[in-house]
Enzyme design. Sequence first.
Site, PDB file in Angstrom:
ATOM      1  N   SER A  98       0.806  -1.225   0.000  1.00 44.05           N
ATOM      2  CA  SER A  98       0.000   0.000   0.000  1.00 44.05           C
ATOM      3  C   SER A  98       0.849   1.291   0.000  1.00 44.05           C
ATOM      4  O   SER A  98       0.493   2.246  -0.701  1.00 44.05           O
ATOM      5  CB  SER A  98      -0.989  -0.018   1.176  1.00 44.05           C
ATOM      6  OG  SER A  98      -0.369  -0.371   2.385  1.00 44.05           O
ATOM      7  N   ASP A 162      -5.656  -1.516   7.680  1.00 42.42           N
ATOM      8  CA  ASP A 162      -5.439  -2.837   7.088  1.00 42.42           C
ATOM      9  C   ASP A 162      -4.733  -3.760   8.088  1.00 42.42           C
ATOM     10  O   ASP A 162      -3.606  -4.200   7.860  1.00 42.42           O
ATOM     11  CB  ASP A 162      -4.590  -2.641   5.808  1.00 42.42           C
ATOM     12  CG  ASP A 162      -4.303  -3.946   5.090  1.00 42.42           C
ATOM     13  OD1 ASP A 162      -5.051  -4.924   5.293  1.00 42.42           O
ATOM     14  OD2 ASP A 162      -3.322  -3.971   4.309  1.00 42.42           O
TER      15      ASP A 162
HETATM   16  N1  SAM Z   1      -1.106  -2.447   4.179  1.00 42.84           N
HETATM   17  C1  SAM Z   1      -0.081  -3.373   3.727  1.00 42.84           C
HETATM   18  C2  SAM Z   1      -0.158  -3.487   2.233  1.00 42.84           C
HETATM   19  O1  SAM Z   1      -1.255  -3.331   1.677  1.00 42.84           O
HETATM   20  O2  SAM Z   1       0.875  -3.722   1.611  1.00 42.84           O
HETATM   21  C3  SAM Z   1      -0.205  -4.716   4.365  1.00 42.84           C
HETATM   22  C4  SAM Z   1      -0.342  -4.697   5.855  1.00 42.84           C
HETATM   23  S1  SAM Z   1      -0.456  -6.265   6.626  1.00 42.84           S
HETATM   24  C5  SAM Z   1      -2.043  -6.829   6.200  1.00 42.84           C
HETATM   25  C6  SAM Z   1      -0.663  -5.784   8.304  1.00 42.84           C
HETATM   26  C7  SAM Z   1       0.594  -5.189   8.920  1.00 42.84           C
HETATM   27  O3  SAM Z   1       0.240  -4.607  10.173  1.00 42.84           O
HETATM   28  C8  SAM Z   1       1.700  -6.177   9.225  1.00 42.84           C
HETATM   29  O4  SAM Z   1       2.868  -5.763   8.564  1.00 42.84           O
HETATM   30  C9  SAM Z   1       1.866  -6.108  10.761  1.00 42.84           C
HETATM   31  O5  SAM Z   1       3.207  -6.213  11.169  1.00 42.84           O
HETATM   32  C10 SAM Z   1       1.328  -4.734  11.066  1.00 42.84           C
HETATM   33  N2  SAM Z   1       0.768  -4.509  12.412  1.00 42.84           N
HETATM   34  C11 SAM Z   1       0.146  -5.383  13.241  1.00 42.84           C
HETATM   35  N3  SAM Z   1      -0.381  -4.733  14.300  1.00 42.84           N
HETATM   36  C12 SAM Z   1      -0.096  -3.406  14.117  1.00 42.84           C
HETATM   37  C13 SAM Z   1      -0.420  -2.217  14.844  1.00 42.84           C
HETATM   38  N4  SAM Z   1      -1.145  -2.269  15.951  1.00 42.84           N
HETATM   39  N5  SAM Z   1       0.015  -1.046  14.355  1.00 42.84           N
HETATM   40  C14 SAM Z   1       0.736  -0.980  13.215  1.00 42.84           C
HETATM   41  N6  SAM Z   1       1.065  -2.057  12.480  1.00 42.84           N
HETATM   42  C15 SAM Z   1       0.645  -3.258  12.924  1.00 42.84           C
END
Ligand code: SAM
Length: 277
Positions: A98, A162
């Site tokens: 993203s 996300d």
């Molecule tokens: N948005 C990205 C994309 O479209 O390329 C993918 C994101 S992935 C589904 C979710 C991410 O959230 C992971 O990299 C994880 O490490 C991170 N994550 C998990 N809990 C989080 C939090 N509370 N705050 C920020 N990042 C977090």
Amino acid sequence: MLSYRHSFHAGNFGDVIKHVVLTELLRYATLKGKAITYIDTHAGAGCFDLRSEHASKLNEWEQGVGRLKRGEFPELETYFSVIDEVNPDGGLDFYPGSPIFAQALLRGRDSGKLFELHSRDCETLTETMAGDLRFEVRWFDGFKGLIKQVPPPSSRAVVLIDPPYEVKEDYDTVVQTLADAYRKFPTGTYALWYPVVERSRIDQMVAEIRKSEIRDVRRWELGVKPDGTGGMTAAGMIVLNPPWTLQDKLDPVLTRLAAVLGNDHAGFAACDVIAEE
Ligand code: SAM
């Protein structure tokens, strides 16, 4: 301890619907003159090597972006052009996350706040975005980060939420976070990605949004197999304050994406209104 790594899943059908919708939201937001702020609460590592050990484990991208022939989707030109940017030699070796879609679409006057809590992925993201002064990468909880960031100075924002839904509380936290952010900044455009693993969780999440004060909410969903048949059967984006052009743009393309990405002709696309304006 965070165990979810998006590198195992990059480019799957869930990413396709997420990034197709995100591209449209950013394209629309950047048509107008005033600066926008892009806020990515769970930004991931930035760009994903589809030949890496992680991606090769399940090769989910082969059933996602790998199935798409760009000639069949002329209206997704912007989406494919961002994929081309990370594959300068042609082919499909890398898939943009993203933040890369945002980097490609934001203008000079726009800015981005990217939150990522996994230390290794945050380091990779920081390296990937280094030198692009429009973006700030933060190793910080994106749910809390969003509340601090709204309303943005420009009073215009596109927000992507996300989370990995690794912990079941995420289903509640997303709604609470949306409601809190909306209260502080009701005119922002917010997009919430969700996976359908257990339909009842999504129904509950939608019911909570309906009960809240949030208005003008639509949902787009892309399914590849019937509910309850194992793993992630569908994925969707819930959009608050969607641009008026979004429905006409997405509905036909999602129907065709479902035909290509669905398993054994079981693909489906759906759109509904969760809360009226
Ligand atoms: N948005 C990205 C994309 O479209 O390329 C993918 C994101 S992935 C589904 C979710 C991410 O959230 C992971 O990299 C994880 O490490 C991170 N994550 C998990 N809990 C989080 C939090 N509370 N705050 C920020 N990042 C977090």
